[in-house]
Enzyme design. Structure first.
Site, PDB file in Angstrom:
ATOM      1  N   GLY A  37       0.474  61.405  25.536  1.00  0.00           N
ATOM      2  CA  GLY A  37       1.758  62.104  25.426  1.00  0.00           C
ATOM      3  C   GLY A  37       1.916  63.068  26.594  1.00  0.00           C
ATOM      4  O   GLY A  37       1.017  63.216  27.414  1.00  0.00           O
ATOM      5  N   TYR A 144      -9.349  50.310  17.641  1.00  0.00           N
ATOM      6  CA  TYR A 144      -8.028  50.714  17.134  1.00  0.00           C
ATOM      7  C   TYR A 144      -7.812  50.175  15.720  1.00  0.00           C
ATOM      8  O   TYR A 144      -7.511  50.922  14.790  1.00  0.00           O
ATOM      9  CB  TYR A 144      -6.961  50.183  18.084  1.00  0.00           C
ATOM     10  CG  TYR A 144      -5.545  50.581  17.741  1.00  0.00           C
ATOM     11  CD1 TYR A 144      -5.101  51.895  17.925  1.00  0.00           C
ATOM     12  CD2 TYR A 144      -4.636  49.636  17.260  1.00  0.00           C
ATOM     13  CE1 TYR A 144      -3.782  52.247  17.632  1.00  0.00           C
ATOM     14  CE2 TYR A 144      -3.311  49.990  16.976  1.00  0.00           C
ATOM     15  CZ  TYR A 144      -2.892  51.289  17.157  1.00  0.00           C
ATOM     16  OH  TYR A 144      -1.587  51.639  16.878  1.00  0.00           O
ATOM     17  N   THR A 174       7.065  49.095  18.232  1.00  0.00           N
ATOM     18  CA  THR A 174       8.243  49.949  18.366  1.00  0.00           C
ATOM     19  C   THR A 174       8.414  50.350  19.829  1.00  0.00           C
ATOM     20  O   THR A 174       7.424  50.575  20.532  1.00  0.00           O
ATOM     21  CB  THR A 174       8.082  51.187  17.468  1.00  0.00           C
ATOM     22  OG1 THR A 174       7.883  50.733  16.126  1.00  0.00           O
ATOM     23  CG2 THR A 174       9.291  52.093  17.526  1.00  0.00           C
TER      24      THR A 174
HETATM   25  P1  NAD Z   1       1.676  57.474  22.089  1.00  0.00           P
HETATM   26  O1  NAD Z   1       0.437  57.115  22.801  1.00  0.00           O
HETATM   27  O2  NAD Z   1       2.908  57.741  22.893  1.00  0.00           O
HETATM   28  O3  NAD Z   1       1.452  58.741  21.159  1.00  0.00           O
HETATM   29  C1  NAD Z   1       0.200  59.133  20.651  1.00  0.00           C
HETATM   30  C2  NAD Z   1       0.094  60.649  20.786  1.00  0.00           C
HETATM   31  O4  NAD Z   1      -1.164  61.072  20.243  1.00  0.00           O
HETATM   32  C3  NAD Z   1       0.109  61.101  22.256  1.00  0.00           C
HETATM   33  O5  NAD Z   1       0.958  62.218  22.405  1.00  0.00           O
HETATM   34  C4  NAD Z   1      -1.353  61.477  22.526  1.00  0.00           C
HETATM   35  O6  NAD Z   1      -1.489  62.436  23.549  1.00  0.00           O
HETATM   36  C5  NAD Z   1      -1.782  61.961  21.153  1.00  0.00           C
HETATM   37  N1  NAD Z   1      -3.238  61.910  20.964  1.00  0.00           N
HETATM   38  C6  NAD Z   1      -4.073  60.860  21.214  1.00  0.00           C
HETATM   39  N2  NAD Z   1      -5.352  61.191  20.922  1.00  0.00           N
HETATM   40  C7  NAD Z   1      -5.313  62.469  20.461  1.00  0.00           C
HETATM   41  C8  NAD Z   1      -6.305  63.374  20.011  1.00  0.00           C
HETATM   42  N3  NAD Z   1      -7.601  63.041  19.960  1.00  0.00           N
HETATM   43  N4  NAD Z   1      -5.913  64.623  19.633  1.00  0.00           N
HETATM   44  C9  NAD Z   1      -4.604  64.987  19.681  1.00  0.00           C
HETATM   45  N5  NAD Z   1      -3.627  64.174  20.101  1.00  0.00           N
HETATM   46  C10 NAD Z   1      -3.971  62.929  20.486  1.00  0.00           C
HETATM   47  O7  NAD Z   1       1.952  56.305  21.041  1.00  0.00           O
HETATM   48  P2  NAD Z   1       3.106  56.083  19.981  1.00  0.00           P
HETATM   49  O8  NAD Z   1       3.640  54.733  20.199  1.00  0.00           O
HETATM   50  O9  NAD Z   1       4.021  57.241  19.933  1.00  0.00           O
HETATM   51  O10 NAD Z   1       2.259  56.032  18.632  1.00  0.00           O
HETATM   52  C11 NAD Z   1       2.226  57.094  17.695  1.00  0.00           C
HETATM   53  C12 NAD Z   1       1.468  56.645  16.444  1.00  0.00           C
HETATM   54  O11 NAD Z   1       2.125  55.524  15.855  1.00  0.00           O
HETATM   55  C13 NAD Z   1       0.029  56.209  16.738  1.00  0.00           C
HETATM   56  O12 NAD Z   1      -0.799  56.664  15.710  1.00  0.00           O
HETATM   57  C14 NAD Z   1       0.111  54.698  16.722  1.00  0.00           C
HETATM   58  O13 NAD Z   1      -1.097  54.119  16.328  1.00  0.00           O
HETATM   59  C15 NAD Z   1       1.211  54.466  15.685  1.00  0.00           C
HETATM   60  N6  NAD Z   1       1.844  53.155  15.924  1.00  0.00           N
HETATM   61  C16 NAD Z   1       2.706  52.969  16.959  1.00  0.00           C
HETATM   62  C17 NAD Z   1       3.244  51.715  17.172  1.00  0.00           C
HETATM   63  C18 NAD Z   1       4.221  51.439  18.270  1.00  0.00           C
HETATM   64  O14 NAD Z   1       4.613  50.291  18.441  1.00  0.00           O
HETATM   65  N7  NAD Z   1       4.687  52.388  19.035  1.00  0.00           N
HETATM   66  C19 NAD Z   1       2.893  50.640  16.329  1.00  0.00           C
HETATM   67  C20 NAD Z   1       1.993  50.872  15.320  1.00  0.00           C
HETATM   68  C21 NAD Z   1       1.473  52.129  15.101  1.00  0.00           C
END
Ligand code: NAD
Ligand code: UDP
Length: 318
Positions: A37, A144, A174
């Site tokens: 992020g 994961y 998404t």
């Molecule tokens: P993203 O990578 O943009 O967001 C993840 C966020 O978590 C980032 O801001 C990152 O800096 C933070 N992060 C990672 N490790 C961390 C830690 N140890 N401590 C604190 N913060 C931490 O991804 P996203 O697409 O926004 O996904 C958000 C959530 O939704 C995730 O848990 C992901 O598994 C879940 N998800 C997303 C999708 C998708 O298609 N976008 C699909 C299935 C699940």
């Protein structure tokens, strides 16, 4: 007004959720370590007195008051979650334990952002929540997939042992504005490649399928899930059932951007799921008739406009 903690709030989905909950008048605390992020995603919220930004790594405990918790912290792009697989598992497992601990102390509701990856390379199609999945526990994606599966187990264990008010959503692919330029997932890759006139990289022969959900539809589903009755825990699929091959997606992106990019085929990564599509019957029934409203072409247009602007801002040219 509720005090709502969002872990991973500076990420793609998290930053949209911060905006939505602030708009509804809540107090929002965003926890993030900025691994994938960035501050840019939430910079415009920093002047809002109801918004608090805390740099914190979820593998360490964190204490604050909360009425509701959304647990999103975890790298979601294969490129980033495979970069340090042990850290990915720690983030999913220890992160869940720490957020569940926070929920327990506060008597808060807590929602887990789980994933369609818990179904692995599915042998049942489309995937209903009752399907237990087909996951390789020792492959490249295991950090994961198994991390997220373990987090689901933890949520249900805290429910059984401590009566916590838990909710689980399984998010399907998404996309939308605020994705990182170098996120590495397919929609952002194809759009950035097309806008820069670079080859569109298709892994494998491009016949594998995914179902793509625009971020606004997901946020609506998440908020409805958090507000659903105490006895509806999920897991519930939140995704758009429209199913496309990667070749079809590439064609759409090339068409919508008017790009001259050609397609370049690259090897298919290990354990890459062949097909994926959500059965959203449960979400429709339990989340007030929730269903996606943004179809792929419309969502891609909005996302393309976002990346055009981002590339301009970063001074990146074709
Ligand atoms: P993203 O990578 O943009 O967001 C993840 C966020 O978590 C980032 O801001 C990152 O800096 C933070 N992060 C990672 N490790 C961390 C830690 N140890 N401590 C604190 N913060 C931490 O991804 P996203 O697409 O926004 O996904 C958000 C959530 O939704 C995730 O848990 C992901 O598994 C879940 N998800 C997303 C999708 C998708 O298609 N976008 C699909 C299935 C699940
Ligand atoms: N993919 C691709 N080209 C890319 C990035 C991804 O063909 O530049 C493929 C990938 O192999 C997978 C699909 O697109 O079959 C979705 O990949 P993504 O990383 O977006 O998500 P996930 O595999 O986790 O669903």
């Amino acid at each position: 007004m509720k005090r709502i903690v969002i872990s991973g709030g500076a990420g793609f989905i998290g930053s949209h959720l911060c905006e939505r909950l602030l708009r509804e008048g809540h107090n929002v605390v965003c926890l993030d370590n900025y691994f994938t992020g960035c501050r840019e995603n939430i910079e415009h919220l920093l002047d809002d007195p109801n918004f608090e930004l805390v740099e914190h790594d979820l593998i360490d405990p964190y204490h604050t008051e909360a009425d509701e918790i959304y647990n999103l912290a975890c790298p979601a792009s294969p490129v980033y979650y495979q970069h340090d697989p042990i850290k990915t598992i720690k983030t999913s497992v220890l992160g869940a334990i720490h957020m569940l601990g926070m929920a327990k102390r506060n008597g808060a509701r807590i929602l887990q952002a789980s994933t369609s990856e818990v179904y692995g390379d599915p042998q049942v199609h489309p995937q209903p929540e009752s399907y237990w999945g087909n996951v390789n526990p020792i492959g490249l994606r295991a950090c994961y997939d198994e991390g997220k599966r373990c987090a689901e187990s933890l949520f249900f264990s805290y429910r059984m042992q401590h009566g916590l008010n838990v909710k689980i959503i399984r998010i399907f692919n998404t996309y939308g504005p605020k994705m990182n330029l170098e996120d590495g997932r397919v929609v952002s890759n194809f759009i950035v490649q097309a806008l820069l006139g670079r080859p569109i990289t298709i892994y494998g022969d491009g016949s594998q399928t995914r179902s793509f959900q625009y971020v606004d539809d997901l946020i609506e589903g998440m908020v409805r899930m958090m507000a659903s009755p105490d006895d509806f825990l999920g897991p519930v699929n939140i995704g758009n059932p429209g199913e496309f091959t990667m070749l079809e997606l590439a064609g759409l992106v090339i068409g919508l951007t008017g790009s001259g990019s050609h397609i370049e085929f690259k090897p298919l990564p290990e354990d890459d799921p062949h097909q994926r599509r959500p059965d959203i019957t449960l979400a429709r029934e339990h989340l007030g008739g929730w269903q996606p409203t943004v179809q792929l072409e419309e969502g891609l247009r909005k996302t393309i406009a976002y990346f055009e602007e981002l590339l301009r801002k970063h001074g990146v040219r074709a």
